[in-house]
Design a protein around this motif. Structure first.
Motif, PDB file in Angstrom:
ATOM      1  N   TYR A 142      15.970 106.176 -15.685  1.00 18.91           N
ATOM      2  CA  TYR A 142      17.171 106.155 -14.833  1.00 18.91           C
ATOM      3  C   TYR A 142      18.406 106.587 -15.617  1.00 18.91           C
ATOM      4  CZ  TYR A 142      14.429 103.932 -11.207  1.00 18.91           C
ATOM      5  OH  TYR A 142      13.489 103.687 -10.237  1.00 18.91           O
ATOM      6  N   THR A 201      23.160 102.333 -15.776  1.00 13.70           N
ATOM      7  CA  THR A 201      22.005 102.580 -16.641  1.00 13.70           C
ATOM      8  C   THR A 201      22.327 102.283 -18.103  1.00 13.70           C
ATOM      9  OG1 THR A 201      22.581 104.942 -16.619  1.00 13.70           O
ATOM     10  CG2 THR A 201      20.893 104.200 -15.078  1.00 13.70           C
ATOM     11  N   GLU A 239      21.254 110.381  -3.693  1.00 13.20           N
ATOM     12  CA  GLU A 239      20.166 110.172  -4.652  1.00 13.20           C
ATOM     13  C   GLU A 239      20.628 109.272  -5.802  1.00 13.20           C
ATOM     14  OE1 GLU A 239      18.230 113.747  -6.489  1.00 13.20           O
ATOM     15  OE2 GLU A 239      18.418 112.479  -8.273  1.00 13.20           O
ATOM     16  N   LEU A 267      12.890 107.733  -8.186  1.00 11.53           N
ATOM     17  CA  LEU A 267      12.923 108.974  -8.962  1.00 11.53           C
ATOM     18  C   LEU A 267      11.954 110.025  -8.409  1.00 11.53           C
ATOM     19  CD1 LEU A 267      12.967 107.305 -12.501  1.00 11.53           C
ATOM     20  CD2 LEU A 267      14.938 108.175 -11.233  1.00 11.53           C
ATOM     21  N   GLY A 282      15.648 108.620  -4.431  1.00 14.39           N
ATOM     22  CA  GLY A 282      16.353 108.377  -5.693  1.00 14.39           C
ATOM     23  C   GLY A 282      15.991 107.046  -6.316  1.00 14.39           C
ATOM     24  N   ARG A 283      15.675 106.080  -5.455  1.00 10.08           N
ATOM     25  CA  ARG A 283      15.302 104.751  -5.965  1.00 10.08           C
ATOM     26  C   ARG A 283      14.079 104.827  -6.871  1.00 10.08           C
ATOM     27  NH1 ARG A 283      16.511  99.417  -4.884  1.00 10.08           N
ATOM     28  NH2 ARG A 283      18.366  99.180  -3.612  1.00 10.08           N
ATOM     29  N   ASP A 339      15.810 115.106 -17.808  1.00  6.53           N
ATOM     30  CA  ASP A 339      15.333 114.378 -16.628  1.00  6.53           C
ATOM     31  C   ASP A 339      13.968 114.880 -16.159  1.00  6.53           C
ATOM     32  OD1 ASP A 339      16.228 116.833 -15.785  1.00  6.53           O
ATOM     33  OD2 ASP A 339      17.108 116.076 -13.923  1.00  6.53           O
ATOM     34  N   GLU A 372      18.469 100.878  -7.769  1.00  5.32           N
ATOM     35  CA  GLU A 372      17.176 100.449  -8.310  1.00  5.32           C
ATOM     36  C   GLU A 372      17.312 100.032  -9.778  1.00  5.32           C
ATOM     37  OE1 GLU A 372      14.495 100.192  -6.473  1.00  5.32           O
ATOM     38  OE2 GLU A 372      12.915  99.852  -7.957  1.00  5.32           O
ATOM     39  N   GLY A 392      19.298 105.631  -7.149  1.00  5.11           N
ATOM     40  CA  GLY A 392      18.919 105.418  -8.546  1.00  5.11           C
ATOM     41  C   GLY A 392      19.670 104.268  -9.168  1.00  5.11           C
ATOM     42  N   TYR A 443      26.652 105.280 -11.836  1.00  5.43           N
ATOM     43  CA  TYR A 443      25.244 105.462 -12.235  1.00  5.43           C
ATOM     44  C   TYR A 443      25.130 105.390 -13.765  1.00  5.43           C
ATOM     45  CZ  TYR A 443      20.436 107.256 -11.302  1.00  5.43           C
ATOM     46  OH  TYR A 443      19.077 107.411 -11.162  1.00  5.43           O
ATOM     47  N   ARG A 473      18.189 110.307 -15.727  1.00  4.37           N
ATOM     48  CA  ARG A 473      18.481 110.882 -14.412  1.00  4.37           C
ATOM     49  C   ARG A 473      19.972 110.764 -14.086  1.00  4.37           C
ATOM     50  NH1 ARG A 473      15.833 111.873  -9.379  1.00  4.37           N
ATOM     51  NH2 ARG A 473      13.880 112.213 -10.496  1.00  4.37           N
TER      52      ARG A 473
END
Lengths: 402, 385
Positions: free
Chosen positions: B358, B337, B249, B84, B81-82, B205, B256, B253, B333, B361
């Motif tokens: 991100y 983002t 995941e 993608l 997930g970091r 995505d 990151e 994400g 998340y 996603r």
């Protein structure tokens, strides 16, 4: 059987044999807890008995060294003790700033004489402590403090005023930050010193808050003579001690809110807030009729749970040998904001019933909620404002430039 | 339940992070997207990951897996997930693989699970129909009895990792009406059977997702997973587990995306200083940090609670933890983002920078298996309010 399993069995057996049955279910919060000290009056003889037995065992301060009145337990053993006490719904035998703040500070920074003198009395609940940090002119900018300490032979002569000194009117000793030198950088020239509240020149006046009566006081020092031997760490090194102690304070605040949510869970099968919401706002088909309120209650409960899990994760990591970071700042912010949300939500649930100040027309929950809501607004200010904590996270956790 | 990694888990996490950083930088995902790659992932890299044992990590040793659990699978998926990495761990392992492991007959299991575990086969799961939102029982697809077996007719949408899959597990109605809990049955349908068609969807995505159309597809009774008519329980058990994997995941994400943002705050200069020295931006970043920390605790707790339940049904307390993880990850998340793009400023809006990937996603993950509001409602329902 491992040593820890054996310890668990012995602990449970000892608790079952020694804990007064009458105390089961009594919380160890600010109101019901035993603070100790010379002025303390027990509201129940069993609380006195419980304190004496636990102090004898060293379990009022389970992880402190035995020679200072502690239990000498490892953190794993202390966790077991806490779990077993929780299983029997036993309150902590003793609470207060001695155990949570000045004790750990003396263990780290105090000299042998100071440890010998103060720690056993803390463990036995004989001396109650309060904290003298903030001043009328020094809130978030604590290092600007002005309470003066002038050297006179073997003594410091102290003049100034400390504010927000919780329970100063009931405390026996105060640990305070004083300025011994105003010539250099403001963080330098601060000294951490222990002062007997019975000393001539110490006086205390209570502070009334927007929520009414409060434990807060102003503490005044007029030509108070304090032996130089009462300085903790070195003269002029008080800021280092203070920063470490503030970490303890924030952890304590986080723990306080953890305890509050445990208490709330115990009040009804569905938890305190859902039950309150159901009884005050009604249900339909087994669900809270007000769908917006249901969402807010769930959001609050979920974030509280995630917060509690994060506190647990930090403790588990520390036990596994990981270095603690600046988590206490996060706990301070998040815990206090959750507490505020809790009371905002309770006010919303109670509706006009939340308007009671005193007297007829309101039940106990109504009146408590009004005061608690108002009091909770201070949570994000006291002990370092949320904004100061965000600064700490930005600088020390994220490494953002100054 | 200890919310700390043990030594084995530390090693798995480190290995996974190192491998993904070396073999799957975000530029790889970008290239797949730019090429309109039909699969959207690399089969060769997926096999390499399988050789490292990642695909089999949570399956039982007697099946050929590593006999570990979601706590360990989560570490691998977090690493993916970091960066993608789009390999089919969600659709093929967490969804299809889990369905096989929980529900397949011995014959079906031995025919499919070894291939799933060694990465040579992908079995997807079609849990979604148009208009169903997050209701797993809103299934119109019908399975009519025909001779010894069934004929399946209907349409599924957003079937993750279905393009290139060897089979898809399909919930269909053997009785009842859309929305009913009773009457759902899960079938394993091979994608090369007559009457099966897959059409690649292009989502925000850019992951592998498809519309699955079934036009009177013949299915033998041997293709049924679990008990006929009782598929809702099985499907729910699978999706709860897959939700935890998706949360891992998401955790990768958001971590990151947040790291990228903090790095940018330290290096981007305006008014002659790094913008990270501005208190307004510092406080926004510190808020995101806290939400990511809470999300991590929730994911670790959910994975451990599900592992402790084994292959059995999940009780209300465990399911509440799953909802907690999904709600916290969804909110965190999206926040990380949204804040990321804002703090990157103008370049955050450009396709050239990765932060936008991100954000997309995050949205896709948020709207899979229920968003935060859905899971708050589920938490309340499980708590009987």
């Amino acid at each position: 059987m491992s040593d820890l399993e054996a310890f668990r069995r012995e602990t449970r057996a000892w608790l079952e044999a020694n804990a007064p049955k009458s105390l089961a279910g009594i919380p160890s919060n600010d109101i019901e807890g035993v603070w100790g000290g010379k002025k303390w009056v027990f509201d129940h003889p069993d609380k006195k008995l419980w304190l004496e037995r636990m102090a004898e065992k060293g379990w009022t301060a389970p992880t402190w060294p035995v020679e200072y009145g502690g239990g000498g337990l490892s953190s794993a053993e202390a966790k077991i003790l806490a779990q077993e006490m929780k299983a029997l719904r036993l309150p902590a035998p003793l609470i207060g700033f001695g155990l949570t703040m000045i004790g750990p500070t003396l263990l780290r920074f105090g000299n042998e004489a100071q440890k010998q003198e103060h720690l056993p009395k803390i463990c036995r609940g004989e001396i109650r402590w309060c904290q003298g940090y903030s001043e009328p002119g020094s809130g978030s900018d604590l290092a600007s403090l002005q309470t003066k300490a002038v050297r006179d032979g073997d003594h410091f002569v102290i003049n100034g005023t400390k504010v927000w000194t919780s329970y100063a009117d009931e405390a026996d000793w105060i640990f305070a930050l004083v300025r011994n030198d105003a010539s250099g950088k403001k963080q330098e020239g601060i000294t951490f010193i222990l002062i007997d509240m019975d000393d001539p020149g110490v006086s205390v006046s209570p502070i009334l808050l927007i929520s009414g009566k409060s434990p807060f006081c102003e503490t005044h020092f007029k030509d108070v003579r304090v032996p130089v031997t009462n300085v903790v760490h070195e003269i002029g090194a008080g800021w280092t001690v203070a920063k470490a102690l503030l970490g303890h304070e924030r952890t304590m605040i986080a723990d306080t809110f953890g305890v509050a949510s445990t208490k709330a869970r115990a009040r009804g099968a569905r938890g305190f807030l859902p039950e309150l919401a159901a009884s005050r706002t009604g249900e339909q088909d087994g669900r809270l009729a007000d769908a917006v309120l249901r969402d807010q209650v769930a959001a609050f409960e979920m974030e509280s749970r995630a917060f509690a899990l994060t506190v647990q994760r930090t403790k588990d990591a520390a036990r596994a040998g990981h270095q603690p970071g600046s988590e206490s700042s996060m706990f301070k912010i998040y815990g206090t904001e959750l507490n505020q949300r809790r009371y905002e939500l309770m006010v919303r649930i109670l509706g006009p019933d939340a308007l009671g100040w005193e007297g007829p027309g309101f039940d106990e929950t109504d009146l408590e909620t009004t005061r608690d809501w108002l009091r909770s607004r201070g949570n994000t200010i006291e002990g370092g404002t949320s904004e100061v904590q965000l600064n700490i996270i930005a600088k020390h956790v994220l490494g953002l430039p100054a | 339940m200890e919310l700390v990694l043990n030594e084995d888990q530390e090693l798995i996490a480190k290995t996974a992070l190192d491998f993904v950083a070396e073999h799957s930088p975000v530029s790889r995902f970008r290239a797949l997207r730019d090429a309109d790659d039909r699969l959207g992932y690399s089969q060769a890299l997926y096999r390499e990951m399988a050789e490292l044992g990642w695909t089999g990590i949570a399956f039982a040793e007697e099946e050929g897996g590593a006999g570990m659990g979601l706590a360990e699978l989560a570490l691998v998926v977090e690493a993916l997930g970091r960066k993608l990495a789009p390999e089919p761990f969600l659709g093929g392992i967490a969804m299809g693989g889990t369905a096989l492991s929980l529900g397949a007959s011995p014959a079906l299991r031995s025919a499919w699970l070894p291939g799933v575990i060694d990465g040579s086969k992908v079995v997807a799961l079609a849990h979604q129909e148009a208009g169903a939102r997050y209701d797993l029982c809103a299934v119109k697809t019908r399975a009519e009895a025909a001779g010894d077996g069934f004929r399946l007719t209907g349409e599924k949408t957003g079937v993750l990792d279905a393009v290139g899959a060897d089979a898809v597990i399909v919930p269909a109605r053997t009785a009842g009406q859309p929305g009913d809990r009773a009457g759902l049955t899960l079938f394993l349908v091979e994608t090369d059977r007559p009457g099966v068609s897959l059409e690649r969807q292009v989502r925000v995505d850019h992951r592998n997702a498809a519309i699955l159309r079934l036009d009177g597809v013949a299915c033998g009774a041997a293709a049924v997973l679990g008990q006929p008519g009782e598929g809702a329980d099985l499907l729910e058990a699978v999706i709860d587990r897959a939700t935890v994997v998706l949360c891992a995941e998401m955790l990768g994400g958001m971590s990151e995306a947040f790291d990228l943002t903090v790095d940018y705050l330290k290096t981007r200069e305006q008014f002659g200083v790094p913008i990270g020295s501005f208190q307004a931006l510092q406080h926004r970043a510190a808020r995101v940090y806290m939400e990511v920390e809470l999300a991590r605790s929730a994911v670790m707790a959910a994975a451990r609670a599900v592992d402790a339940a084994g292959a059995g049904p999940l009780d209300a307390d465990v399911r509440k933890l799953v909802s907690l993880a999904k709600a916290r990850c969804s909110d965190a998340y999206v926040l990380a983002t949204n804040e990321g793009v804002q703090l990157f400023g103008g370049v955050g809006m450009t396709d050239e920078y990765d932060i936008g990937f991100y954000m997309k996603r995050a949205r896709a993950a948020e709207l899979t298996f229920g968003d935060a509001a859905f899971h708050r409602d589920r938490w309340a329902m499980l708590g009987r309010y």
